[in-house]
Design a protein around this motif. Structure first.
Motif, PDB file in Angstrom:
ATOM      1  N   GLU A  15       0.646  -0.910  -0.367  1.00  0.00           N
ATOM      2  CA  GLU A  15       0.376  -0.357  -0.080  1.00  0.00           C
ATOM      3  C   GLU A  15       0.677   1.221  -0.333  1.00  0.00           C
ATOM      4  OE1 GLU A  15      -3.307  -0.454   3.433  1.00  0.00           O
ATOM      5  OE2 GLU A  15      -4.197  -1.630   2.445  1.00  0.00           O
ATOM      6  N   HIS A  16       2.192   0.977   0.846  1.00  0.00           N
ATOM      7  CA  HIS A  16       3.350   2.484   0.039  1.00  0.00           C
ATOM      8  C   HIS A  16       3.973   2.626  -0.980  1.00  0.00           C
ATOM      9  CE1 HIS A  16       1.800   2.744   5.289  1.00  0.00           C
ATOM     10  NE2 HIS A  16       1.997   3.700   4.760  1.00  0.00           N
ATOM     11  N   GLY A  17       3.354   1.305  -1.372  1.00  0.00           N
ATOM     12  CA  GLY A  17       4.478   1.026  -2.613  1.00  0.00           C
ATOM     13  C   GLY A  17       5.795   1.056  -2.864  1.00  0.00           C
ATOM     14  N   MET A  18       6.485   0.230  -0.974  1.00  0.00           N
ATOM     15  CA  MET A  18       7.704  -0.044  -1.437  1.00  0.00           C
ATOM     16  C   MET A  18       7.844  -0.560  -1.671  1.00  0.00           C
ATOM     17  SD  MET A  18       7.705   1.768   2.709  1.00  0.00           S
ATOM     18  CE  MET A  18       9.250   1.946   3.308  1.00  0.00           C
ATOM     19  N   SER A  19       9.576  -0.920  -1.863  1.00  0.00           N
ATOM     20  CA  SER A  19      10.105  -1.958  -2.914  1.00  0.00           C
ATOM     21  C   SER A  19      10.453  -2.385  -1.165  1.00  0.00           C
ATOM     22  CB  SER A  19      11.121  -1.854  -3.511  1.00  0.00           C
ATOM     23  OG  SER A  19      12.554  -1.205  -2.870  1.00  0.00           O
ATOM     24  N   PHE A  20      11.641  -3.886  -1.116  1.00  0.00           N
ATOM     25  CA  PHE A  20      12.410  -4.956   0.265  1.00  0.00           C
ATOM     26  C   PHE A  20      13.510  -3.908   0.722  1.00  0.00           C
ATOM     27  CE2 PHE A  20      10.156  -8.705  -0.589  1.00  0.00           C
ATOM     28  CZ  PHE A  20       9.093  -8.760   0.676  1.00  0.00           C
ATOM     29  N   ARG A  21      13.864  -3.606  -0.692  1.00  0.00           N
ATOM     30  CA  ARG A  21      15.144  -1.731  -0.392  1.00  0.00           C
ATOM     31  C   ARG A  21      15.012  -1.085   0.698  1.00  0.00           C
ATOM     32  NH1 ARG A  21      20.053  -1.849  -3.300  1.00  0.00           N
ATOM     33  NH2 ARG A  21      19.404  -3.167  -4.402  1.00  0.00           N
ATOM     34  N   ASP A  22      14.067  -0.247  -0.443  1.00  0.00           N
ATOM     35  CA  ASP A  22      13.333   0.906  -0.072  1.00  0.00           C
ATOM     36  C   ASP A  22      12.719   0.949   1.319  1.00  0.00           C
ATOM     37  OD1 ASP A  22      13.563   2.532  -2.065  1.00  0.00           O
ATOM     38  OD2 ASP A  22      11.019   1.932  -2.404  1.00  0.00           O
ATOM     39  N   LEU A  23      12.169  -0.254   2.046  1.00  0.00           N
ATOM     40  CA  LEU A  23      12.174  -0.829   3.154  1.00  0.00           C
ATOM     41  C   LEU A  23      13.326  -0.820   4.724  1.00  0.00           C
ATOM     42  CD1 LEU A  23       9.749  -0.905   5.905  1.00  0.00           C
ATOM     43  CD2 LEU A  23       9.104  -2.966   4.827  1.00  0.00           C
ATOM     44  N   ALA A  24      14.022  -1.658   4.146  1.00  0.00           N
ATOM     45  CA  ALA A  24      15.505  -1.604   4.327  1.00  0.00           C
ATOM     46  C   ALA A  24      16.240  -0.577   4.951  1.00  0.00           C
ATOM     47  CB  ALA A  24      16.248  -2.409   3.761  1.00  0.00           C
ATOM     48  N   LYS A  25      16.536   0.346   4.148  1.00  0.00           N
ATOM     49  CA  LYS A  25      16.600   1.472   3.923  1.00  0.00           C
ATOM     50  C   LYS A  25      15.904   2.012   5.472  1.00  0.00           C
ATOM     51  CE  LYS A  25      18.859   2.337   0.108  1.00  0.00           C
ATOM     52  NZ  LYS A  25      18.259   3.560  -1.259  1.00  0.00           N
ATOM     53  N   LYS A  26      14.532   2.145   5.488  1.00  0.00           N
ATOM     54  CA  LYS A  26      14.079   3.085   6.413  1.00  0.00           C
ATOM     55  C   LYS A  26      14.454   2.453   7.652  1.00  0.00           C
ATOM     56  CE  LYS A  26      10.151   5.805   6.156  1.00  0.00           C
ATOM     57  NZ  LYS A  26       7.987   6.220   5.726  1.00  0.00           N
ATOM     58  N   ALA A  27      14.226   0.933   7.818  1.00  0.00           N
ATOM     59  CA  ALA A  27      14.003   0.643   9.294  1.00  0.00           C
ATOM     60  C   ALA A  27      15.483  -0.213   9.758  1.00  0.00           C
ATOM     61  CB  ALA A  27      13.111  -1.562   9.235  1.00  0.00           C
ATOM     62  N   TYR A  28      16.445   0.035   9.255  1.00  0.00           N
ATOM     63  CA  TYR A  28      17.378  -0.153   9.385  1.00  0.00           C
ATOM     64  C   TYR A  28      17.776  -1.898   9.600  1.00  0.00           C
ATOM     65  CZ  TYR A  28      19.490   4.075   9.067  1.00  0.00           C
ATOM     66  OH  TYR A  28      19.352   5.326   8.560  1.00  0.00           O
ATOM     67  N   PHE A  29      17.030  -2.740   9.100  1.00  0.00           N
ATOM     68  CA  PHE A  29      17.067  -4.654   8.568  1.00  0.00           C
ATOM     69  C   PHE A  29      17.360  -4.588   7.525  1.00  0.00           C
ATOM     70  CE2 PHE A  29      14.636  -3.806  13.139  1.00  0.00           C
ATOM     71  CZ  PHE A  29      14.856  -4.864  13.702  1.00  0.00           C
ATOM     72  N   SER A  30      18.308  -5.838   6.770  1.00  0.00           N
ATOM     73  CA  SER A  30      18.983  -5.845   5.124  1.00  0.00           C
ATOM     74  C   SER A  30      17.691  -6.413   5.240  1.00  0.00           C
ATOM     75  CB  SER A  30      19.603  -7.378   5.839  1.00  0.00           C
ATOM     76  OG  SER A  30      19.334  -8.167   5.671  1.00  0.00           O
ATOM     77  N   ARG A  31      17.542  -6.048   3.727  1.00  0.00           N
ATOM     78  CA  ARG A  31      16.728  -6.906   2.228  1.00  0.00           C
ATOM     79  C   ARG A  31      16.449  -8.023   2.625  1.00  0.00           C
ATOM     80  NH1 ARG A  31      17.755  -5.519  -3.442  1.00  0.00           N
ATOM     81  NH2 ARG A  31      19.997  -6.500  -2.565  1.00  0.00           N
ATOM     82  N   SER A  32      17.093  -8.753   2.913  1.00  0.00           N
ATOM     83  CA  SER A  32      17.012 -10.479   2.788  1.00  0.00           C
ATOM     84  C   SER A  32      16.156 -10.801   3.924  1.00  0.00           C
ATOM     85  CB  SER A  32      17.919 -10.686   2.710  1.00  0.00           C
ATOM     86  OG  SER A  32      19.848 -10.939   4.148  1.00  0.00           O
ATOM     87  N   TYR A  33      16.503 -10.219   5.369  1.00  0.00           N
ATOM     88  CA  TYR A  33      15.425 -10.556   6.491  1.00  0.00           C
ATOM     89  C   TYR A  33      14.368 -10.102   6.415  1.00  0.00           C
ATOM     90  CZ  TYR A  33      13.869 -10.836  11.165  1.00  0.00           C
ATOM     91  OH  TYR A  33      13.436 -11.234  12.238  1.00  0.00           O
ATOM     92  N   LEU A  34      13.896  -8.478   5.327  1.00  0.00           N
ATOM     93  CA  LEU A  34      12.761  -8.498   5.342  1.00  0.00           C
ATOM     94  C   LEU A  34      11.945  -9.427   4.128  1.00  0.00           C
ATOM     95  CD1 LEU A  34      13.173  -4.637   5.433  1.00  0.00           C
ATOM     96  CD2 LEU A  34      12.588  -5.848   7.597  1.00  0.00           C
ATOM     97  N   CYS A  35      12.585  -9.346   3.811  1.00  0.00           N
ATOM     98  CA  CYS A  35      12.230 -10.866   2.285  1.00  0.00           C
ATOM     99  C   CYS A  35      11.951 -11.960   3.631  1.00  0.00           C
ATOM    100  CB  CYS A  35      13.058 -10.457   1.290  1.00  0.00           C
ATOM    101  SG  CYS A  35      12.320 -12.160  -0.334  1.00  0.00           S
ATOM    102  N   GLU A  36      12.400 -12.593   3.775  1.00  0.00           N
ATOM    103  CA  GLU A  36      12.127 -13.716   4.590  1.00  0.00           C
ATOM    104  C   GLU A  36      11.613 -13.827   5.476  1.00  0.00           C
ATOM    105  OE1 GLU A  36      16.611 -16.489   4.130  1.00  0.00           O
ATOM    106  OE2 GLU A  36      16.716 -14.425   5.934  1.00  0.00           O
ATOM    107  N   VAL A  37      11.261 -12.892   6.296  1.00  0.00           N
ATOM    108  CA  VAL A  37      10.104 -12.961   7.106  1.00  0.00           C
ATOM    109  C   VAL A  37       8.386 -12.333   6.391  1.00  0.00           C
ATOM    110  CG1 VAL A  37       9.153 -10.988   8.914  1.00  0.00           C
ATOM    111  CG2 VAL A  37      11.691 -11.574   8.933  1.00  0.00           C
ATOM    112  N   GLU A  38       8.581 -11.156   5.592  1.00  0.00           N
ATOM    113  CA  GLU A  38       7.250 -11.662   4.453  1.00  0.00           C
ATOM    114  C   GLU A  38       6.948 -12.607   3.760  1.00  0.00           C
ATOM    115  OE1 GLU A  38       5.405  -9.459   1.125  1.00  0.00           O
ATOM    116  OE2 GLU A  38       6.520  -7.688   2.733  1.00  0.00           O
ATOM    117  N   ASN A  39       7.668 -13.825   4.046  1.00  0.00           N
ATOM    118  CA  ASN A  39       7.822 -14.675   2.950  1.00  0.00           C
ATOM    119  C   ASN A  39       7.581 -15.353   3.949  1.00  0.00           C
ATOM    120  OD1 ASN A  39       7.270 -13.508   0.450  1.00  0.00           O
ATOM    121  ND2 ASN A  39      10.157 -14.015   0.176  1.00  0.00           N
ATOM    122  N   GLY A  40       7.660 -15.818   5.683  1.00  0.00           N
ATOM    123  CA  GLY A  40       7.325 -16.683   6.566  1.00  0.00           C
ATOM    124  C   GLY A  40       8.000 -17.476   6.560  1.00  0.00           C
TER     125      GLY A  40
END
Length: 315
Positions: free
Chosen positions: A18-43
């Motif tokens: 809904e916010h139009g954010m890629s994992f890269r965008d979210l990683a920069k904002k949340a200060y977690f790695s893109r790969s970790y965020l992707c693995e969390v969202e994919n369960g």
């Protein structure tokens, strides 16, 4: 034990999209790695309570994600203060305080051990800062003082090298004062301990972002009552053009490069995220007679700048 509601993954994905954010965008904002965020969202990996709180802030979820993660007594993390009594209920203000490192010394130096997930967050942030490809602004060493075209265009060395690299430079002189020279500066300028110098404090920005601080020390015998000793705005060419008008042109330089973590004031002025060190470059300028007429301590963001030297090697 951390218990995660199955709705966490679905809500995280929906809010991110809904916010139009890629994992890269979210990683920069949340200060977690893109790969970790992707693995969390994919369960594939469970979120920590700290990640849930960070995502609530980044995705404006108003605590929805945090309520879907429950940590037992043995898993309670010593959280960073995204909300505090001082800042009320404004998460953005609290995140800004966290990003400026103001809370980190107390958190890392406290009596309670720092949790594994917090150390993991630091590690992933450092990976993003130092390993992920980000084009730095190059500081061009001696070449920046020996460029005739910059004199013709009345550009400072910083402005000339930033413009050459397709960036938009700006320099802010924040203060001009008279101070006792620090011992290392006094030695560079051949002054006695306790001698007074004119101190000019500058902040350097490219594309609107601060990348460097500079404390320039000038002997009073050099600047006298000129604009260098009295004015914030020196006009075209900045400090070195003003020194040339007084008869001091750089013929030789001496530079010493070290690294360290920033002070709190430096981190705030440079808008540094936690864990990012600075490059400290101590510079001195000499005229044709070997007279030292200027010294500057530059504080460079290590995630935004690089120092480049090219020198002729004798056969």
């Amino acid at each position: 034990m951390v218990v995660v509601d199955p709705d966490f993954v679905r809500l995280m994905r929906r809010l991110r999209q809904e916010h139009g954010m890629s994992f890269r965008d979210l990683a920069k904002k949340a200060y977690f790695s893109r790969s970790y965020l992707c693995e969390v969202e994919n369960g594939k990996k469970p979120p920590s309570l700290h990640l849930a709180k960070a995502l609530d802030v980044c995705l404006n979820a108003e605590g929805q994600l945090t309520r879907l993660v429950t940590a037992g007594p043995d898993d309670q993390e010593r959280e960073f203060p995204f909300r505090s009594a001082a800042s009320g209920d404004c998460p953005d203000r609290d995140v800004e305080a966290w990003l400026t490192r103001s809370t980190w010394p107390a958190q890392l130096g406290g009596s309670t051990p720092v949790s594994a997930s917090q150390w993991a967050q630091v590690a992933t942030m450092l990976y993003d800062v130092f390993v992920r490809s980000r084009p730095p602004l190059l500081r061009l060493g001696p070449d920046r003082y020996a460029n005739p075209s910059q004199r013709e265009r009345n550009l400072t060395p910083f402005a000339a090298e930033a413009t050459m690299q397709g960036r938009t430079p700006r320099v802010e002189c924040r203060a001009v004062s008279r101070q006792q020279a620090p011992s290392d500066v006094a030695a560079l300028l051949s002054l006695d301990l306790g001698d007074t110098v004119v101190l000019r404090e500058n902040r350097y920005l490219v594309d609107g972002q601060p990348v460097q601080l500079g404390h320039t020390y000038l002997p009073t015998s050099v600047v006298g009552t000129s604009t260098l000793a009295t004015e914030l705005n020196l006009g075209p060419g900045g400090t070195f053009a003003a020194l040339e008008r007084l008869g001091y042109r750089t013929a030789r330089i001496r530079e010493q490069v070290t690294t360290r973590f920033p002070t709190r004031d430096e981190a705030e002025a440079l808008k540094l995220p936690p864990g990012v060190p600075v490059i400290v470059l101590l510079h001195a300028s000499y005229d044709n007679d070997g007279f030292p007429f200027e010294a500057t301590r530059y504080i460079l963001r290590s995630d935004a700048m690089a120092v480049q030297y090219v020198a002729q090697v004798a056969a």
